[in-house]
Write a protein that holds these residues in place. Structure first.
Motif, short mmCIF file in Angstrom:
data_model
loop_
_atom_site.label_atom_id
_atom_site.label_comp_id
_atom_site.label_asym_id
_atom_site.label_seq_id
_atom_site.Cartn_x
_atom_site.Cartn_y
_atom_site.Cartn_z
N LEU A 174 43.83 3.85 39.22
CA LEU A 174 42.41 3.58 39.46
C LEU A 174 42.24 3.35 40.95
CD1 LEU A 174 39.77 3.23 37.79
CD2 LEU A 174 40.16 0.77 37.90
N LYS A 175 41.40 4.18 41.59
CA LYS A 175 41.22 4.14 43.04
C LYS A 175 39.94 3.41 43.40
CE LYS A 175 40.31 8.02 45.06
NZ LYS A 175 40.47 9.39 45.59
N VAL A 176 40.05 2.45 44.32
CA VAL A 176 38.90 1.69 44.81
C VAL A 176 38.69 2.06 46.27
CG1 VAL A 176 37.94 -0.62 45.17
CG2 VAL A 176 39.47 -0.20 43.23
N ASN A 177 37.45 2.47 46.61
CA ASN A 177 37.17 2.95 47.97
C ASN A 177 35.99 2.24 48.62
OD1 ASN A 177 38.56 5.77 46.97
ND2 ASN A 177 38.67 5.46 49.19
N ASN B 38 47.12 -0.48 28.41
CA ASN B 38 46.00 -1.33 27.99
C ASN B 38 45.10 -1.71 29.16
OD1 ASN B 38 46.83 -1.48 25.23
ND2 ASN B 38 48.41 -2.97 25.82
N HIS B 39 45.26 -1.01 30.27
CA HIS B 39 44.47 -1.21 31.48
C HIS B 39 44.65 -2.60 32.07
CE1 HIS B 39 41.72 2.17 29.77
NE2 HIS B 39 42.75 2.66 30.44
N ARG B 40 45.85 -3.16 31.92
CA ARG B 40 46.20 -4.40 32.60
C ARG B 40 46.74 -4.06 33.98
NH1 ARG B 40 50.36 -7.95 30.12
NH2 ARG B 40 51.52 -5.99 30.08
N LEU B 41 46.39 -4.85 34.99
CA LEU B 41 46.85 -4.61 36.35
C LEU B 41 48.34 -4.90 36.45
CD1 LEU B 41 46.18 -3.99 39.34
CD2 LEU B 41 45.81 -6.46 39.65
N MET B 42 49.11 -3.90 36.89
CA MET B 42 50.55 -4.05 37.08
C MET B 42 50.94 -4.02 38.56
SD MET B 42 51.23 -4.43 33.96
CE MET B 42 53.02 -4.49 33.95
N ARG B 43 50.25 -3.19 39.32
CA ARG B 43 50.50 -3.09 40.76
C ARG B 43 49.20 -2.81 41.51
NH1 ARG B 43 55.61 -2.40 42.81
NH2 ARG B 43 54.72 -1.38 44.64
N LEU B 44 49.18 -3.20 42.77
CA LEU B 44 48.07 -2.88 43.66
C LEU B 44 48.69 -2.46 44.99
CD1 LEU B 44 44.83 -4.93 44.32
CD2 LEU B 44 46.33 -4.29 46.23
N GLU B 45 48.22 -1.35 45.55
CA GLU B 45 48.79 -0.85 46.79
C GLU B 45 47.68 -0.48 47.77
OE1 GLU B 45 51.30 2.39 45.74
OE2 GLU B 45 52.82 1.14 44.77
N ASN C 176 42.28 -12.78 49.16
CA ASN C 176 43.59 -13.33 48.78
C ASN C 176 43.74 -13.68 47.31
OD1 ASN C 176 44.58 -13.23 51.50
ND2 ASN C 176 43.33 -15.04 51.91
N LEU C 177 42.81 -13.28 46.45
CA LEU C 177 42.96 -13.49 45.00
C LEU C 177 42.92 -12.12 44.34
CD1 LEU C 177 40.81 -16.69 44.44
CD2 LEU C 177 43.30 -16.50 44.32
N TYR C 178 44.08 -11.55 44.12
CA TYR C 178 44.18 -10.16 43.69
C TYR C 178 43.96 -9.95 42.19
CZ TYR C 178 45.81 -9.32 48.40
OH TYR C 178 45.88 -9.23 49.76
N HIS C 179 44.02 -11.02 41.39
CA HIS C 179 43.78 -10.85 39.96
C HIS C 179 42.35 -10.39 39.69
CE1 HIS C 179 41.90 -14.84 40.35
NE2 HIS C 179 41.28 -14.57 39.22
N GLN C 180 41.45 -10.56 40.66
CA GLN C 180 40.08 -10.12 40.46
C GLN C 180 39.97 -8.59 40.42
OE1 GLN C 180 37.92 -12.33 43.45
NE2 GLN C 180 38.14 -14.23 42.31
N TYR C 181 40.99 -7.89 40.90
CA TYR C 181 41.03 -6.44 40.70
C TYR C 181 41.37 -6.10 39.26
CZ TYR C 181 40.58 -5.61 45.70
OH TYR C 181 40.09 -5.56 46.99
N ALA C 182 42.04 -7.03 38.56
CA ALA C 182 42.26 -6.84 37.12
C ALA C 182 40.94 -6.92 36.37
CB ALA C 182 43.24 -7.89 36.60
#
Length: 261
Positions: free
Chosen positions: A227-230, A243-250, A174-180
């Motif tokens: 960027l794909k995470v599997n 600049n490789h900042r996280l804008m969306r996660l799906e 539940n803390l999605y900024h860690q994908y950034a």
């Protein structure tokens, strides 16, 4: 690992609380941070701050505010999420991840406020994560008791997990900024498929993930760097700016989307 990541997109929060020994651990964490900051490699982070909207099946179920910034010679990634899933009660989750400049974690503190206040404190050193999980104080308990949703008695659990590298991805439920943070750890100069050991604080088993650049990607009329995470049964797509900042996660399989406001 797969169960932990799947728990992330299903908003599963396991009952765990901050240990009474956190003060002593914090002293060790500060000492470790100073030593690590002096020996870490190139800095992969840039300052970032923002707010994320979390949706499930198109319905807004939460928001998260986060910041990634220099701190004490290292870096600190912290966030607070307010989550109200349609099939459960609301919760407030916070996390503070202290990192070396090259992305290796130094310490992590997590807490959740729902029906009960729960949390964890983790120290990282030489590829070993020393974890203390506790639910509102109490006697030592087993891993089975920690995972049992029917347990009502308070207890705490301590365990060391060994990884083969200090560069460990921390992905909390539940803390999605860690994908950034993960997007910064990925080596963009090499690209290709890269494998990382991963720790989900609510799980007691280390795992691995693969991360791969997908090139240009689009969503809602905008173009991003993909960027794909599997894992073996789940795929997460990160959409980043130039600049490789996280804008969306799906996560299409789970009908979850997270977007920066």
């Amino acid at each position: 690992m797969d169960t932990g990541v799947r728990g992330t997109v299903k908003f599963r929060i396991i009952s765990i609380a901050l240990t009474f020994g956190i003060v002593a651990c914090a002293v060790l964490s500060i000492a470790a941070q100073k030593k690590a900051a002096a020996t870490s490699g190139p800095v992969v982070f840039v300052q970032d701050k923002g707010k994320l909207t979390i949706k499930l099946g198109g319905q807004t179920v939460g928001h998260e505010e986060f910041e990634i910034a220099p701190s004490g010679g290292g870096w600190l990634a912290k966030g607070i999420a307010e989550i109200k899933p349609p099939d459960g009660g609301s919760s407030r989750v916070s996390g503070s991840l202290t990192l070396q400049g090259n992305g290796a974690p130094i310490s992590y503190d997590w807490s959740s406020q729902a029906e009960k206040t729960n949390g964890a404190h983790i120290l990282f050193a030489n590829g070993v994560a020393s974890i203390t999980l506790e639910m509102q104080g109490g006697r030592p308990c087993t891993a089975e008791e920690i995972a049992d949703p029917r347990r009502t008695q308070p207890c705490f659990f301590q365990q060391d997990l060994t990884f083969n590298t200090p560069l460990i991805a921390v992905l909390d439920n539940n803390l999605y900024h860690q994908y950034a943070v993960l997007a910064r750890i990925y080596d963009w100069s090499k690209r290709g498929v890269q494998t990382f050991p991963v720790l989900i604080p609510q799980e007691l088993t280390p795992g691995t993930i693969t991360v791969q650049s997908t090139g240009s990607a689009s969503a809602e009329g905008k173009t991003y760097e993909g960027l794909k995470v599997n894992t073996s049964d789940l795929e997460i797509l990160l959409l980043l700016d130039g600049n490789h900042r996280l804008m969306r996660l799906e996560v299409p399989e789970a009908k979850v989307s997270v977007a920066r406001e």
